[in-house]
Design an enzyme around this catalytic site. Sequence first.
Site: not given
Ligand code: ADE
Ligand code: ZN
Length: 351
Positions: A30, A32, A210, A213, A291-292
């Site tokens: 996971h 992005h 997703h 969340e 994630d990011d």
């Molecule tokens: N796009 C990038 N990060 C995300 C996240 N945590 N939740 C939903 N979309 C995303």
């Molecule tokens: Zn994500």
Amino acid sequence: MTDSLAPAPAQPDRAALHALLRRMPKAELHIHIEGSLEPELIFRLAARNGVALAYPSVAALRAAYAFTDLQSFLDIYYAGAGVLLKEADFFDMAHAYFERAAADHVVHAELFFDPQTHTERGVPIEAVILGLARACRRAQAEFGISARLILCFLRHLSEEAAFATLEQALPWREHFVGVGLDSSERGHPPEKFARVFARAGALGLHRVAHAGEEGPPAYIEGALDVLQVERIDHGVRCIESPALVQRLAALRMPLTVCPLSNVKLRVYDTMAGHSLPALLQAGLCATVNSDDPAYFGGYVNDNYIAAFDALPQLGRDEAYRLARNSFEASFAPAADKARWTAQLDAVFASA
Ligand code: ADE
Ligand code: ZN
């Protein structure tokens, strides 16, 4: 000298646990790839492409990374991606991620990418896919990392737009293994994308989404029942429904959990309150991911360490379980999973 004057003992157990978390082989499922764009690279690509930025410096941009929820993050994340124009930009972004992943002992990575974020700005989809695919091949050759791509639909846009994106991507079908669903969750339930996920399934693509969340447990059920997903991304809000937890455990449905993200986006107030120990305790196939990472304070090992430092229920056994789950939950061939699991066993046997 009396005992009371002796220096405080170091924490050998904690140091050893950190070392184990860092060096154990793991998969990341996971991430992005647009969320790996560090501010320094944003500025470099902006200069290279003649794109004006709303922030005067790297420090000013970084200072803006104070999020109150998912949407406040997404607004900045989509703006940052505006510097990506050419095939080489996508390659450079992903290559920088793989360098970090290799340092974290990631042996397999499945990367999300958001084509609509780029095609809406006039970037050709082949620049996106071919740049990322070239970086994936380079990751194997340079770092021994096996890497795959998952094309995500932006759920704040229409299902028609998702269909158009899938059709646009099909000439490059060999370069991605699945589809996902990301962006603003609340108000955009999985059911909105039922037909495009059915089409992706018919094309032999893996399906993930997703769910849970910021959205309620019902969105996780929708992703299972309507989208027929093979993994739930995040999914942490399942903990609010004991029946759903039981169902996920019985299915061994993987959850790709992202601890630092959840705290930065206020899904949890503190890491100490994160549900990861409860998810593992319930027998779920939970995994740890970033994630990011450029926006949330760290890459995959930073996520493991932040979670293990804040949650005393997590120790050596949970480290092993999480890494093992990451291989089990991946879309890699069974022989690769067995090889990585054997490598994991060897690391634990010698630690
Ligand atoms: N796009 C990038 N990060 C995300 C996240 N945590 N939740 C939903 N979309 C995303
Ligand atoms: Zn994500």
